[in-house]
Scaffold this motif. Structure first.
Motif, PDB file in Angstrom:
ATOM      1  N   ALA A 131       0.830  -1.209   0.000  1.00 46.75           N
ATOM      2  CA  ALA A 131       0.000   0.000   0.000  1.00 46.75           C
ATOM      3  C   ALA A 131       0.859   1.252   0.000  1.00 46.75           C
ATOM      4  N   LEU A 132       1.902   1.267   0.831  1.00 44.40           N
ATOM      5  CA  LEU A 132       2.776   2.441   0.893  1.00 44.40           C
ATOM      6  C   LEU A 132       3.555   2.623  -0.410  1.00 44.40           C
ATOM      7  N   LEU A 133       4.015   1.501  -1.007  1.00 39.76           N
ATOM      8  CA  LEU A 133       4.717   1.587  -2.290  1.00 39.76           C
ATOM      9  C   LEU A 133       3.789   2.099  -3.392  1.00 39.76           C
ATOM     10  N   SER A 134       2.543   1.609  -3.393  1.00 38.70           N
ATOM     11  CA  SER A 134       1.584   2.061  -4.409  1.00 38.70           C
ATOM     12  C   SER A 134       1.314   3.543  -4.271  1.00 38.70           C
ATOM     13  N   LEU A 135       1.193   3.995  -3.034  1.00 36.81           N
ATOM     14  CA  LEU A 135       0.950   5.409  -2.785  1.00 36.81           C
ATOM     15  C   LEU A 135       2.150   6.254  -3.206  1.00 36.81           C
ATOM     16  N   ALA A 136       3.350   5.805  -2.842  1.00 36.44           N
ATOM     17  CA  ALA A 136       4.559   6.579  -3.152  1.00 36.44           C
ATOM     18  C   ALA A 136       4.859   6.606  -4.643  1.00 36.44           C
ATOM     19  N   THR A 137       4.802   5.440  -5.290  1.00 38.49           N
ATOM     20  CA  THR A 137       5.099   5.401  -6.730  1.00 38.49           C
ATOM     21  C   THR A 137       4.026   6.098  -7.543  1.00 38.49           C
ATOM     22  N   GLY A 138       2.771   6.023  -7.065  1.00 39.63           N
ATOM     23  CA  GLY A 138       1.705   6.725  -7.773  1.00 39.63           C
ATOM     24  C   GLY A 138       1.928   8.223  -7.775  1.00 39.63           C
ATOM     25  N   VAL A 180      -7.232  -9.286  -2.068  1.00 41.26           N
ATOM     26  CA  VAL A 180      -7.006 -10.182  -3.211  1.00 41.26           C
ATOM     27  C   VAL A 180      -7.335  -9.484  -4.525  1.00 41.26           C
ATOM     28  N   ALA A 181      -8.345  -8.625  -4.516  1.00 41.51           N
ATOM     29  CA  ALA A 181      -8.711  -7.886  -5.733  1.00 41.51           C
ATOM     30  C   ALA A 181      -7.729  -6.758  -6.022  1.00 41.51           C
ATOM     31  N   LEU A 182      -7.207  -6.106  -4.970  1.00 43.89           N
ATOM     32  CA  LEU A 182      -6.354  -4.930  -5.168  1.00 43.89           C
ATOM     33  C   LEU A 182      -4.908  -5.275  -5.510  1.00 43.89           C
ATOM     34  N   LEU A 183      -4.389  -6.408  -5.028  1.00 43.74           N
ATOM     35  CA  LEU A 183      -2.985  -6.739  -5.280  1.00 43.74           C
ATOM     36  C   LEU A 183      -2.675  -6.867  -6.781  1.00 43.74           C
ATOM     37  N   PRO A 184      -3.476  -7.592  -7.579  1.00 41.25           N
ATOM     38  CA  PRO A 184      -3.196  -7.605  -9.019  1.00 41.25           C
ATOM     39  C   PRO A 184      -3.298  -6.226  -9.658  1.00 41.25           C
ATOM     40  N   ILE A 185      -4.212  -5.400  -9.145  1.00 37.40           N
ATOM     41  CA  ILE A 185      -4.369  -4.057  -9.702  1.00 37.40           C
ATOM     42  C   ILE A 185      -3.112  -3.227  -9.467  1.00 37.40           C
ATOM     43  N   THR A 186      -2.556  -3.322  -8.246  1.00 34.80           N
ATOM     44  CA  THR A 186      -1.321  -2.566  -7.982  1.00 34.80           C
ATOM     45  C   THR A 186      -0.181  -3.040  -8.862  1.00 34.80           C
ATOM     46  N   GLY A 187      -0.119  -4.347  -9.126  1.00 37.64           N
ATOM     47  CA  GLY A 187       0.923  -4.870 -10.013  1.00 37.64           C
ATOM     48  C   GLY A 187       0.789  -4.343 -11.427  1.00 37.64           C
ATOM     49  N   VAL A 188      -0.438  -4.367 -11.932  1.00 44.87           N
ATOM     50  CA  VAL A 188      -0.680  -3.868 -13.299  1.00 44.87           C
ATOM     51  C   VAL A 188      -0.400  -2.373 -13.379  1.00 44.87           C
ATOM     52  N   GLN A 189      -0.824  -1.621 -12.365  1.00 39.02           N
ATOM     53  CA  GLN A 189      -0.564  -0.184 -12.365  1.00 39.02           C
ATOM     54  C   GLN A 189       0.935   0.101 -12.341  1.00 39.02           C
ATOM     55  N   VAL A 193       2.154  -0.410 -15.882  1.00 38.51           N
ATOM     56  CA  VAL A 193       1.693   0.644 -16.797  1.00 38.51           C
ATOM     57  C   VAL A 193       2.398   1.966 -16.521  1.00 38.51           C
ATOM     58  N   GLN A 194       2.777   2.208 -15.258  1.00 36.67           N
ATOM     59  CA  GLN A 194       3.488   3.441 -14.944  1.00 36.67           C
ATOM     60  C   GLN A 194       4.823   3.522 -15.680  1.00 36.67           C
ATOM     61  N   GLY A 195       5.369   2.372 -16.075  1.00 35.78           N
ATOM     62  CA  GLY A 195       6.550   2.336 -16.930  1.00 35.78           C
ATOM     63  C   GLY A 195       7.798   2.948 -16.328  1.00 35.78           C
ATOM     64  N   SER A 196       7.902   2.945 -15.003  1.00 36.57           N
ATOM     65  CA  SER A 196       9.052   3.545 -14.342  1.00 36.57           C
ATOM     66  C   SER A 196       9.840   2.493 -13.576  1.00 36.57           C
ATOM     67  N   VAL A 197      11.148   2.723 -13.483  1.00 34.76           N
ATOM     68  CA  VAL A 197      11.993   1.825 -12.691  1.00 34.76           C
ATOM     69  C   VAL A 197      11.569   1.858 -11.225  1.00 34.76           C
ATOM     70  N   LEU A 198      11.051   3.012 -10.772  1.00 36.82           N
ATOM     71  CA  LEU A 198      10.611   3.140  -9.388  1.00 36.82           C
ATOM     72  C   LEU A 198       9.455   2.201  -9.058  1.00 36.82           C
ATOM     73  N   SER A 199       8.725   1.772 -10.076  1.00 36.19           N
ATOM     74  CA  SER A 199       7.559   0.924  -9.849  1.00 36.19           C
ATOM     75  C   SER A 199       7.885  -0.563  -9.837  1.00 36.19           C
ATOM     76  N   LEU A 200       9.111  -0.945 -10.180  1.00 31.80           N
ATOM     77  CA  LEU A 200       9.464  -2.366 -10.232  1.00 31.80           C
ATOM     78  C   LEU A 200       9.335  -3.057  -8.870  1.00 31.80           C
ATOM     79  N   PRO A 201       9.776  -2.441  -7.752  1.00 29.20           N
ATOM     80  CA  PRO A 201       9.559  -3.093  -6.452  1.00 29.20           C
ATOM     81  C   PRO A 201       8.078  -3.315  -6.140  1.00 29.20           C
ATOM     82  N   LEU A 202       7.225  -2.378  -6.564  1.00 32.81           N
ATOM     83  CA  LEU A 202       5.792  -2.524  -6.343  1.00 32.81           C
ATOM     84  C   LEU A 202       5.255  -3.732  -7.098  1.00 32.81           C
ATOM     85  N   VAL A 203       5.663  -3.890  -8.351  1.00 35.95           N
ATOM     86  CA  VAL A 203       5.201  -5.021  -9.154  1.00 35.95           C
ATOM     87  C   VAL A 203       5.657  -6.336  -8.530  1.00 35.95           C
TER      88      VAL A 203
END
Length: 386
Positions: free
Chosen positions: A25-32, A87-96, A99-109
């Motif tokens: 959750a914190l990674l999704s918030l920060a990378t977003g 369970v519904a949100l975890l795949p969404i954070t991975g896909v997001q 899609v963000q296409g940034s190296v910063l988002s790789l740990p989130l995925v």
């Protein structure tokens, strides 16, 4: 083997789920937030994804992070609905993150994919049900209905407004208007449009006020209920197929402890506020009121009760409570305890199905024990076990 089992549970148990989901959750918030602007360091997919899509993924990623923090709150309390949301949100954070296409988002995925199996295998640990009152459901429906009404209406009347051409524009206008923010960048250009805006403001204000009340109202009521030692309206609404204990005394204390150790839902009705406060501090549901009056028994839903137990130290008060309970629900099973042997038949005539006299039972066991019968203790032990 025991230490290995504890180590396994600590690595893949409920605590691990909460920690992993919190980090995601914190990674999704920060990378977003970091990817709302065009990322300077693009990942392997960055060159194939349009900039507008990356920015949209940044906005939605931050929103998903907030939603997942809400799920963490539910997971900490063992709610099953929070498990489903996670369970519904975890795949969404991975896909997001992709899609963000940034190296910063790789740990989130990576962490989103790794966390999902741990959440799935702990399904049985999250078995608590979230209690939602009728008022909260109505507030949610009103808020959702207002958003749908405003978005659909604004989009259908887009020719009557300045700068409304998409559903996103319509949703934006609905939110800022219904919440009474009103930036003024979108305005109605006709009488029909202005009438629609008036209706949207009225509905929006009412639905937001209803939603706010459904959240703050129960919290304030729960605080007062804890202070007064009684139940909230939401707790009363959830009573069904339960046991009602009328009154509280020395005879009642052990049976309340027995009920608390089991899985049967029960509520104690007493007119002693000090006793009610004490019971609430021990996690017992209590309603403050006279056990022989109609209104308190209606409040604890005696019409759908499984059984009624009356076992105070005052047989006269117990008789009045039995009469009231039998009148309000002729089919409910009523069990009573008579402190005086001569009152057993009186309590039965009042309407009790079963009447026990602890003094008589205890006296007979003591006499048999004094006469040297060897099976007295075993009989008492069986009674205690039963």
């Amino acid at each position: 083997m025991g230490s290995e089992g504890r180590s396994w549970r600590s690595l893949f148990g409920m605590r691990a789920v909460v920690i992993l989901v919190t980090v995601v959750a914190l990674l999704s918030l920060a990378t977003g937030i970091a990817n709302i602007s065009v990322p300077e360091t693009t990942g392997p997919l960055g060159q194939y994804i349009p900039t507008s899509v990356q920015q949209a993924a940044g906005f939605t990623g931050a929103l998903t992070g907030f939603l997942m923090l809400t799920s963490v709150w539910g997971l900490r309390r063992g709610y099953r609905v929070a498990w489903y949301a996670t369970v519904a949100l975890l795949p969404i954070t991975g896909v997001q993150g992709l899609v963000q296409g940034s190296v910063l988002s790789l740990p989130l995925v990576s962490l989103s994919l790794l966390s999902l199996p741990t959440v799935l295998v702990n399904y049985r640990r999250f078995d608590n049900h979230l209690s939602v009152s009728t008022g909260q459901l109505a507030a949610t429906a009103a808020l959702a209905g207002t958003l749908v009404y405003g978005t659909a209406g604004t989009y259908a009347l887009q020719e009557e407004f300045v700068q409304v051409s998409t559903l996103t524009d319509a949703l934006y206008f609905t939110i800022v208007t219904a919440s009474t923010v009103g930036f003024g960048d979108v305005t109605a250009q006709s009488a029909q449009g202005r009438l629609f805006v008036i209706s949207l403001v009225v509905l929006g204000t009412a639905s937001f006020a209803l939603a706010l009340g459904s959240v703050l109202g129960p919290a304030i009521q729960a605080r007062f209920s804890r202070a007064l030692g009684t139940m909230t309206t939401e707790q009363l609404e959830l009573l069904e197929n339960h046991v009602i204990v009328l009154g509280y005394g020395d005879l009642t204390e052990p049976l309340v402890e027995e009920l608390a150790d089991g899985s049967t839902r029960f509520v104690v009705v007493t007119d002693d506020s000090n006793t009610a406060t004490m019971l609430r501090e021990h996690g017992v549901d209590v309603f403050v009121g006279d056990p022989s009056d109609d209104e308190p028994l209606h409040e604890v839903d005696i019409e759908h009760a499984r059984a009624v137990i009356v076992a105070t130290d005052d047989d006269a008060e117990d008789a009045f409570a039995i009469l009231t309970a039998r009148e309000l629900n002729p089919d409910v099973r009523i069990v009573a305890a008579a402190s005086v042997r001569e009152n057993v038949q009186k309590l039965r005539r009042a309407g009790a199905d079963t009447v026990l006299s602890p003094a008589v039972i205890g006296g007979r066991l003591l006499v048999r024990s004094a006469l040297g019968e060897s099976d007295v203790e075993s009989v008492a032990d069986r009674l205690m076990e039963e």
